[in-house]
Write a protein that holds these residues in place. Sequence first.
Motif, mmCIF file in Angstrom:
data_model
loop_
_atom_site.group_PDB
_atom_site.id
_atom_site.type_symbol
_atom_site.label_atom_id
_atom_site.label_comp_id
_atom_site.label_asym_id
_atom_site.label_seq_id
_atom_site.Cartn_x
_atom_site.Cartn_y
_atom_site.Cartn_z
ATOM 1 N N ASP A 250 0.855 -1.184 0.000
ATOM 2 C CA ASP A 250 0.000 0.000 0.000
ATOM 3 C C ASP A 250 0.898 1.243 0.000
ATOM 4 O O ASP A 250 1.507 1.579 1.017
ATOM 5 C CB ASP A 250 -0.905 -0.043 1.244
ATOM 6 C CG ASP A 250 -2.068 0.939 1.123
ATOM 7 O OD1 ASP A 250 -2.133 1.655 0.106
ATOM 8 O OD2 ASP A 250 -2.888 0.979 2.050
ATOM 9 N N THR B 66 3.233 7.685 2.302
ATOM 10 C CA THR B 66 3.133 6.548 3.227
ATOM 11 C C THR B 66 3.290 5.237 2.461
ATOM 12 O O THR B 66 2.834 5.106 1.327
ATOM 13 C CB THR B 66 1.778 6.531 3.976
ATOM 14 O OG1 THR B 66 0.737 6.517 3.007
ATOM 15 C CG2 THR B 66 1.605 7.720 4.887
ATOM 16 N N ARG C 162 3.210 0.886 3.201
ATOM 17 C CA ARG C 162 2.962 -0.228 4.122
ATOM 18 C C ARG C 162 3.179 -1.546 3.397
ATOM 19 O O ARG C 162 2.743 -1.714 2.259
ATOM 20 C CB ARG C 162 1.527 -0.199 4.655
ATOM 21 C CG ARG C 162 1.193 1.025 5.497
ATOM 22 C CD ARG C 162 1.863 1.007 6.867
ATOM 23 N NE ARG C 162 1.491 2.149 7.674
ATOM 24 C CZ ARG C 162 2.120 3.337 7.633
ATOM 25 N NH1 ARG C 162 3.161 3.518 6.813
ATOM 26 N NH2 ARG C 162 1.714 4.330 8.395
ATOM 27 N N GLY D 287 0.827 -4.050 6.178
ATOM 28 C CA GLY D 287 0.479 -3.203 7.322
ATOM 29 C C GLY D 287 1.661 -2.600 8.062
ATOM 30 O O GLY D 287 1.481 -1.808 8.978
ATOM 31 N N VAL D 288 2.894 -2.977 7.662
ATOM 32 C CA VAL D 288 4.091 -2.515 8.373
ATOM 33 C C VAL D 288 4.773 -1.402 7.575
ATOM 34 O O VAL D 288 4.892 -1.498 6.346
ATOM 35 C CB VAL D 288 5.089 -3.692 8.566
ATOM 36 C CG1 VAL D 288 6.350 -3.226 9.284
ATOM 37 C CG2 VAL D 288 4.430 -4.840 9.309
ATOM 38 N N ASP D 289 5.216 -0.363 8.278
ATOM 39 C CA ASP D 289 5.923 0.748 7.626
ATOM 40 C C ASP D 289 7.418 0.412 7.537
ATOM 41 O O ASP D 289 8.105 0.372 8.557
ATOM 42 C CB ASP D 289 5.707 2.012 8.465
ATOM 43 C CG ASP D 289 6.416 3.232 7.872
ATOM 44 O OD1 ASP D 289 7.183 3.057 6.908
ATOM 45 O OD2 ASP D 289 6.199 4.337 8.393
ATOM 46 N N ALA E 111 9.195 -5.279 8.317
ATOM 47 C CA ALA E 111 8.694 -5.281 6.932
ATOM 48 C C ALA E 111 9.360 -6.411 6.140
ATOM 49 O O ALA E 111 8.689 -7.150 5.409
ATOM 50 C CB ALA E 111 8.956 -3.935 6.266
#
Length: 240
Positions: free
Chosen positions: A9, A63, A65, A68-70, A78
């Motif tokens: 994402d 942003t 992801r 769901g992890v940055d 990640a």
Amino acid sequence: MTPPTAVVDIHALSVAFAGRPVLTDLELQVRRGDIYALLGGNGAGKSTTLSVLLGFLKPTSGTVRVAGVDPAQAPDAARAQLAYLPENVALYEHLSAFENADYLLSLAGRRAGAGAIRDALRAAGLQEAAWTQRLAGFSKGMRQKVAIAIASMREVPLLLLDEPTSGLDPGASADFHTLLESVRARGTTVLMVTHDLFGAVEVADRVGVLDHGRIVHEAARAQFDLPALHAHFSGRARAA
Ligand SMILES: Nc1ncnc2c1ncn2[C@@H]1O[C@H](COP(=O)(O)OP(=O)(O)OP(=O)(O)O)[C@@H](O)[C@H]1O
Ligand SMILES: [Mg+2]
């Protein structure tokens, strides 16, 4: 907690090198279970996008992801969500296919039994006679089968591929695409960057064309339009 629908994402991502923009407001979502082919010419920003997902490069803004992890905040977390195959897969030349799998999985903190390694090499389509041979004599296609076998044993949600079919002959490319379909059938999401338009439309659920750091065209399988894709890919759509 429900896992995010988009395994990749990317929203409004910009990356600049020494003030020169390479990615500009990039939007890219890869849905869980899809094979997404990111097409683009040399210097379009494909590998840069992968570097950001891997946490090797921090965004200038935007942003990102991965499951769901940055990756900018938590690169190890990640990377634990993904397997990455660079164009030239790094494996140990003096070890066999089996030994590479055993050793590299142990480095990744996984202990796999001999039976599981054999199953993965078989599923990746590596002929049995090659399992105990040193990699030094392997073709690029055989190396990729070893790398995919190892990646599949890590059981991560996302597979990132940089130019996986460059240097493969048509038969090996077709085998590779069949292999990707079996990877997807096991629930893994795939993001591959490629110059291979025909290969991309053969295997991908969704195709995006990156040009000067932006997605200039995107289509789902049902809407693939080869002439339009080709025009965008070759930069002729802008001129038209
Ligand atoms: N570390 C870096 N420092 C400065 N510029 C860079 C760096 N990495 C990439 N670039 C520049 O960013 C642009 C995009 O490069 P990138 O490697 O992402 O392209 P690509 O789409 O993967 O191209 P190719 O198809 O040739 O692999 C290029 O102009 C490149 O020169
Ligand atoms: Mg590249």
